[in-house]
Design a protein around this motif. Structure first.
Motif, PDB file in Angstrom:
ATOM      1  N   HIS A 137       0.861  -1.184   0.000  1.00 48.14           N
ATOM      2  CA  HIS A 137       0.000   0.000   0.000  1.00 48.14           C
ATOM      3  C   HIS A 137       0.891   1.226   0.000  1.00 48.14           C
ATOM      4  O   HIS A 137       1.485   1.567   1.024  1.00 48.14           O
ATOM      5  CB  HIS A 137      -0.919   0.004   1.224  1.00 48.14           C
ATOM      6  N   GLY A 138       1.009   1.888  -1.144  1.00 40.82           N
ATOM      7  CA  GLY A 138       1.933   3.005  -1.254  1.00 40.82           C
ATOM      8  C   GLY A 138       3.349   2.524  -1.009  1.00 40.82           C
ATOM      9  O   GLY A 138       3.828   1.570  -1.629  1.00 40.82           O
ATOM     10  N   ASP A 139       4.033   3.178  -0.058  1.00 41.17           N
ATOM     11  CA  ASP A 139       5.395   2.782   0.296  1.00 41.17           C
ATOM     12  C   ASP A 139       5.419   1.712   1.378  1.00 41.17           C
ATOM     13  O   ASP A 139       6.493   1.228   1.746  1.00 41.17           O
ATOM     14  CB  ASP A 139       6.189   4.002   0.786  1.00 41.17           C
ATOM     15  N   ASN A 140       4.266   1.361   1.905  1.00 44.33           N
ATOM     16  CA  ASN A 140       4.189   0.379   2.997  1.00 44.33           C
ATOM     17  C   ASN A 140       3.880  -1.018   2.461  1.00 44.33           C
ATOM     18  O   ASN A 140       3.187  -1.168   1.460  1.00 44.33           O
ATOM     19  CB  ASN A 140       3.102   0.765   4.003  1.00 44.33           C
ATOM     20  N   SER A 141       4.376  -2.026   3.170  1.00 40.90           N
ATOM     21  CA  SER A 141       4.111  -3.399   2.750  1.00 40.90           C
ATOM     22  C   SER A 141       3.980  -4.305   3.966  1.00 40.90           C
ATOM     23  O   SER A 141       4.570  -4.054   5.019  1.00 40.90           O
ATOM     24  CB  SER A 141       5.217  -3.912   1.830  1.00 40.90           C
ATOM     25  N   LEU A 142       3.182  -5.373   3.795  1.00 42.45           N
ATOM     26  CA  LEU A 142       2.934  -6.351   4.851  1.00 42.45           C
ATOM     27  C   LEU A 142       3.174  -7.740   4.284  1.00 42.45           C
ATOM     28  O   LEU A 142       2.811  -8.029   3.137  1.00 42.45           O
ATOM     29  CB  LEU A 142       1.499  -6.260   5.364  1.00 42.45           C
ATOM     30  N   LEU A 143       3.735  -8.619   5.098  1.00 44.35           N
ATOM     31  CA  LEU A 143       4.088  -9.957   4.665  1.00 44.35           C
ATOM     32  C   LEU A 143       3.351 -10.988   5.518  1.00 44.35           C
ATOM     33  O   LEU A 143       3.370 -10.917   6.743  1.00 44.35           O
ATOM     34  CB  LEU A 143       5.600 -10.152   4.793  1.00 44.35           C
ATOM     35  N   PHE A 144       2.693 -11.943   4.847  1.00 45.98           N
ATOM     36  CA  PHE A 144       1.951 -13.010   5.509  1.00 45.98           C
ATOM     37  C   PHE A 144       2.480 -14.347   5.006  1.00 45.98           C
ATOM     38  O   PHE A 144       2.520 -14.585   3.794  1.00 45.98           O
ATOM     39  CB  PHE A 144       0.455 -12.911   5.201  1.00 45.98           C
ATOM     40  N   THR A 145       2.873 -15.232   5.931  1.00 47.13           N
ATOM     41  CA  THR A 145       3.469 -16.503   5.524  1.00 47.13           C
ATOM     42  C   THR A 145       2.756 -17.715   6.115  1.00 47.13           C
ATOM     43  O   THR A 145       3.299 -18.825   6.050  1.00 47.13           O
ATOM     44  CB  THR A 145       4.958 -16.551   5.921  1.00 47.13           C
ATOM     45  N   GLY A 146       1.557 -17.533   6.667  1.00 43.26           N
ATOM     46  CA  GLY A 146       0.841 -18.661   7.252  1.00 43.26           C
ATOM     47  C   GLY A 146       1.681 -19.350   8.306  1.00 43.26           C
ATOM     48  O   GLY A 146       2.226 -18.707   9.203  1.00 43.26           O
ATOM     49  N   ASP A 147       1.819 -20.676   8.190  1.00 40.91           N
ATOM     50  CA  ASP A 147       2.638 -21.447   9.131  1.00 40.91           C
ATOM     51  C   ASP A 147       3.886 -22.009   8.462  1.00 40.91           C
ATOM     52  O   ASP A 147       4.470 -22.990   8.936  1.00 40.91           O
ATOM     53  CB  ASP A 147       1.815 -22.601   9.720  1.00 40.91           C
ATOM     54  N   ALA A 148       4.306 -21.404   7.346  1.00 48.24           N
ATOM     55  CA  ALA A 148       5.480 -21.898   6.618  1.00 48.24           C
ATOM     56  C   ALA A 148       6.710 -21.901   7.519  1.00 48.24           C
ATOM     57  O   ALA A 148       6.942 -20.967   8.288  1.00 48.24           O
ATOM     58  CB  ALA A 148       5.735 -21.042   5.386  1.00 48.24           C
ATOM     59  N   GLY A 149       7.514 -22.956   7.409  1.00 44.92           N
ATOM     60  CA  GLY A 149       8.705 -23.101   8.236  1.00 44.92           C
ATOM     61  C   GLY A 149       9.959 -22.571   7.574  1.00 44.92           C
ATOM     62  O   GLY A 149       9.915 -21.900   6.534  1.00 44.92           O
ATOM     63  N   THR A 150      11.094 -22.880   8.167  1.00 47.29           N
ATOM     64  CA  THR A 150      12.360 -22.317   7.713  1.00 47.29           C
ATOM     65  C   THR A 150      12.744 -22.793   6.308  1.00 47.29           C
ATOM     66  O   THR A 150      13.386 -22.044   5.563  1.00 47.29           O
ATOM     67  CB  THR A 150      13.489 -22.671   8.695  1.00 47.29           C
ATOM     68  N   GLY A 151      12.372 -24.025   5.934  1.00 48.95           N
ATOM     69  CA  GLY A 151      12.689 -24.512   4.594  1.00 48.95           C
ATOM     70  C   GLY A 151      12.018 -23.691   3.512  1.00 48.95           C
ATOM     71  O   GLY A 151      12.694 -23.179   2.598  1.00 48.95           O
ATOM     72  N   PRO A 152      10.689 -23.538   3.552  1.00 48.08           N
ATOM     73  CA  PRO A 152      10.022 -22.681   2.573  1.00 48.08           C
ATOM     74  C   PRO A 152      10.497 -21.228   2.623  1.00 48.08           C
ATOM     75  O   PRO A 152      10.514 -20.559   1.583  1.00 48.08           O
ATOM     76  CB  PRO A 152       8.547 -22.794   2.968  1.00 48.08           C
ATOM     77  N   GLU A 153      10.853 -20.743   3.815  1.00 40.95           N
ATOM     78  CA  GLU A 153      11.397 -19.378   3.898  1.00 40.95           C
ATOM     79  C   GLU A 153      12.664 -19.261   3.058  1.00 40.95           C
ATOM     80  O   GLU A 153      12.833 -18.314   2.281  1.00 40.95           O
ATOM     81  CB  GLU A 153      11.695 -19.031   5.362  1.00 40.95           C
TER      82      GLU A 153
END
Length: 350
Positions: free
Chosen positions: A182-198
């Motif tokens: 949103h404009g210059d702002n951002s939000l990140l949602f990763t559910g329950d993903a663990g370190t491997g998918p990260e």
């Protein structure tokens, strides 16, 4: 709006309490009722307190969407919350993965609220998720399984789908991951993903940098890895969990990593529903989070000085005595380091 089921006085009380809180926030804000509904040009993000579960409501330019839908007993609470804000239509719902604490109230929501489109993967085959899929089909709601790189428009926002990069055998790791800008702002949602998918998202070149992170897996140590947090570098972290939950969320290891970033941390288990409002430049919140004991560095890769949080000494980036990553604080100027209580290293003499 029709509410499908009533689960006794406790739920009725919860709905009334939410409506009361929202009305108080709106009344206290006068003409600026951004605490409950966003003003023109703003994005409001409600991290609804649904205990040991996830449910996030986003509102922008008259459009609303949900990311996840709490546990099954939360349906009246969530529907009451939407009703208190006058929301009877959702542009999108994102079901990150088919676990009860993320889709539990989904069947009741889609049977009571008009929904344009649902983003979900394909493995909703049996049990609770099977009933949800059947209800979605009965209601005739369009569904899509997003791929990394797919985009969607929402209000004044852009949605970028980032994961899962691969198919994983663990449903947590197979969570839909997305970034809302949103404009210059951002939000990140990763559910329950663990370190491997990260790590897989990083290696796939996904743009993970975000101002606000919805903590992965309720603040678990098996998510929110150091390399992922350094890549995303959030200034704010919101954790959705229940007080004294059986899993011990949020884990101390994750809280330590958030602190190492200099991030301000908000928690639904101690603060209730968290409301973040973006004006396209900055975020404001309905409550104050826990501040880190070290400064936040927006571009830590460009930092000129590195502090040791144990010795309270700061070093030049070429110093041979730099601390381990989890003991570092980053500073752009010597003045910032000294203001934070650090003294210059006697060896490199920065």
């Amino acid at each position: 709006m029709r509410i499908a089921r009533t689960k006794g006085l406790k739920k009725i009380f919860s709905i009334c309490l939410i409506m009361l809180v929202v009305s108080i926030l709106t009344a206290c804000s006068g003409e600026d009722n951004s605490a409950a509904l966003p003003a023109e040009g703003e994005l409001a993000v409600h991290f609804i307190d649904v205990g040991q579960a996830d449910c996030t409501l986003l509102i922008s330019e008259g459009e609303a969407m949900l990311i996840d839908a709490g546990n099954q007993p939360d349906d009246d609470l969530i529907l009451g919350y939407l009703d208190s804000l006058g929301i009877d239509h959702l542009k999108y719902i994102v079901f990150t993965h088919p676990h009860e604490d993320h889709i539990g109230s989904g069947e009741s929501i889609v049977s009571n609220i008009d929904v344009d489109k649902i983003f979900m993967l394909d493995e909703y085959d049996e049990g609770l998720e099977g009933y949800l899929k059947e209800e979605i089909e009965y209601q005739g709601i369009e569904t899509e399984a997003p791929y990394p790189g797919d985009k969607a428009a929402f209000g004044e926002c852009r949605i970028d789908f980032l994961g899962p990069v691969y198919e994983y055998s663990d449903a947590n790791d197979d969570s839909i991951c997305l970034k809302v800008t949103h404009g210059d702002n951002s939000l990140l949602f990763t559910g329950d993903a663990g370190t491997g998918p990260e790590r897989d998202m990083i290696e796939a070149g996904m743009d993970l940098e975000a101002d606000l992170l919805k903590a992965g897996h309720h603040g678990s140590s098996t998510s929110n890895s150091y390399y992922f947090l350094r890549e995303s570098n959030p200034k704010y972290v919101v954790i959705s969990c229940e007080k004294d939950n059986m899993y011990g969320h949020p884990h101390e290891e994750a809280l330590s990593r958030f602190n190492d970033l200099g991030a301000e941390v908000f928690r639904t288990d101690t603060q209730g529903t968290i409301i973040a409002v973006s004006d396209g430049k900055e975020f404001t919140f309905n409550t104050e989070g826990k501040k880190a004991d070290r400064p936040y560095t927006e571009n830590y890769e460009d930092a000129k000085f590195i502090g040791n949080v144990n010795s309270k000494k700061y070093h030049s980036i070429e110093c041979g005595g730099l601390p381990k990553e989890d003991n570092r604080a980053y500073f752009m100027t010597e003045e910032a380091a000294q203001k934070a209580g650090y003294e210059p290293c006697g060896n490199c003499r920065p």
